[in-house]
Design a protein around this motif. Structure first.
Motif, PDB file in Angstrom:
ATOM      1  N   CYS A  36       0.860  -1.184   0.000  1.00 51.01           N
ATOM      2  CA  CYS A  36       0.000   0.000   0.000  1.00 51.01           C
ATOM      3  C   CYS A  36       0.897   1.235   0.000  1.00 51.01           C
ATOM      4  O   CYS A  36       1.110   1.888   1.012  1.00 51.01           O
ATOM      5  N   LEU A  54      -4.928  -4.580   0.496  1.00 46.54           N
ATOM      6  CA  LEU A  54      -6.088  -5.302   1.007  1.00 46.54           C
ATOM      7  C   LEU A  54      -6.283  -6.631   0.277  1.00 46.54           C
ATOM      8  O   LEU A  54      -5.795  -6.823  -0.828  1.00 46.54           O
ATOM      9  N   ALA A  57      -7.070  -7.676  -4.086  1.00 43.78           N
ATOM     10  CA  ALA A  57      -6.632  -6.669  -5.062  1.00 43.78           C
ATOM     11  C   ALA A  57      -6.321  -7.393  -6.376  1.00 43.78           C
ATOM     12  O   ALA A  57      -5.649  -8.418  -6.386  1.00 43.78           O
ATOM     13  N   THR A 104      -6.843  -2.505  -8.840  1.00 44.24           N
ATOM     14  CA  THR A 104      -7.570  -1.992  -7.680  1.00 44.24           C
ATOM     15  C   THR A 104      -6.987  -0.635  -7.303  1.00 44.24           C
ATOM     16  O   THR A 104      -5.771  -0.510  -7.160  1.00 44.24           O
ATOM     17  N   SER A 107      -6.354   3.921  -3.256  1.00 42.70           N
ATOM     18  CA  SER A 107      -7.100   4.504  -2.135  1.00 42.70           C
ATOM     19  C   SER A 107      -7.882   3.457  -1.349  1.00 42.70           C
ATOM     20  O   SER A 107      -8.330   3.729  -0.232  1.00 42.70           O
ATOM     21  N   THR A 108      -8.039   2.239  -1.875  1.00 44.56           N
ATOM     22  CA  THR A 108      -8.773   1.214  -1.130  1.00 44.56           C
ATOM     23  C   THR A 108      -7.995   0.701   0.073  1.00 44.56           C
ATOM     24  O   THR A 108      -8.587   0.178   1.007  1.00 44.56           O
ATOM     25  N   CYS A 109      -6.686   0.866   0.076  1.00 53.95           N
ATOM     26  CA  CYS A 109      -5.912   0.419   1.236  1.00 53.95           C
ATOM     27  C   CYS A 109      -5.578   1.576   2.176  1.00 53.95           C
ATOM     28  O   CYS A 109      -5.219   1.347   3.318  1.00 53.95           O
ATOM     29  N   ASN A 110      -5.690   2.808   1.684  1.00 46.76           N
ATOM     30  CA  ASN A 110      -5.444   3.988   2.514  1.00 46.76           C
ATOM     31  C   ASN A 110      -6.175   5.159   1.866  1.00 46.76           C
ATOM     32  O   ASN A 110      -5.804   5.606   0.779  1.00 46.76           O
ATOM     33  N   ALA A 111      -7.205   5.664   2.528  1.00 48.21           N
ATOM     34  CA  ALA A 111      -8.062   6.714   1.962  1.00 48.21           C
ATOM     35  C   ALA A 111      -7.301   8.002   1.659  1.00 48.21           C
ATOM     36  O   ALA A 111      -7.742   8.800   0.836  1.00 48.21           O
ATOM     37  N   SER A 115      -6.897   8.240  -5.550  1.00 51.06           N
ATOM     38  CA  SER A 115      -7.894   7.310  -6.080  1.00 51.06           C
ATOM     39  C   SER A 115      -7.834   7.263  -7.604  1.00 51.06           C
ATOM     40  O   SER A 115      -8.530   6.477  -8.232  1.00 51.06           O
TER      41      SER A 115
END
Length: 154
Positions: A36, A54, A57, A104, A107-111, A115
């Motif tokens: 990430c 995550l 992915a 993937t 941003s799905t592992c850390n906002a 993105s």
């Protein structure tokens, strides 16, 4: 005695004329870990060391402009693995014209991470194994390092 000599001459001629067994590339496995991170390193982001990607992915092997050759999913530790057919996807082609793309969003592992854009990496040889009858060759490839490419889209 003459018959034995003739037999030996024909046997030697047959052995000399028979080509040696040539080693055969039988599998190419591509594996690695997706972190990430925007640059593939365990950098500190907002005071925290990033986690592995995550679960689930999607990692794609793309060759040429956007041709997806194969796809796999990371496990809970961000590890992925896929096998390609060396008769279709030769080693020189994979190393010069293919790359791994994480489909993937980061941003799905850390906002707080972007993105837009996707992680991508070229390939490198990680290991080569030779064994079995006839010198069967198994090649392991891995990513050189996943870097965020903000212009890369699916």
């Amino acid at each position: 005695m003459a018959l034995a000599k003739m037999f030996m001459i024909f046997l030697l001629a047959a052995l000399i004329a028979t080509p040696a067994v040539v080693a055969q590339l039988v599998s190419i496995r591509i594996s690695g870990v997706v972190l990430c991170s925007v640059n593939g390193n365990l950098d500190v982001i907002n005071g925290l060391t990033p986690k592995f990607f995550l679960v689930n992915a999607t990692v794609q092997l793309r060759c040429g402009t956007r041709n997806m050759v194969s796809s796999t999913i990371t496990n809970g530790s961000g590890v992925f693995s896929l096998v390609v057919d060396p008769r279709v996807n030769t080693l020189p082609l994979l190393l010069s014209n293919c790359r791994l793309v994480v489909a993937t969003p980061l941003s799905t592992c850390n906002a707080s991470l972007p993105s837009v854009g996707l992680l991508a990496s070229s390939l490198r040889i990680v290991n080569i194994g030779i064994g079995g009858f006839g010198g069967l060759i198994n090649v392991g490839l891995g990513p050189t390092g996943f870097i965020l490419n903000p212009n890369l889209i699916l």
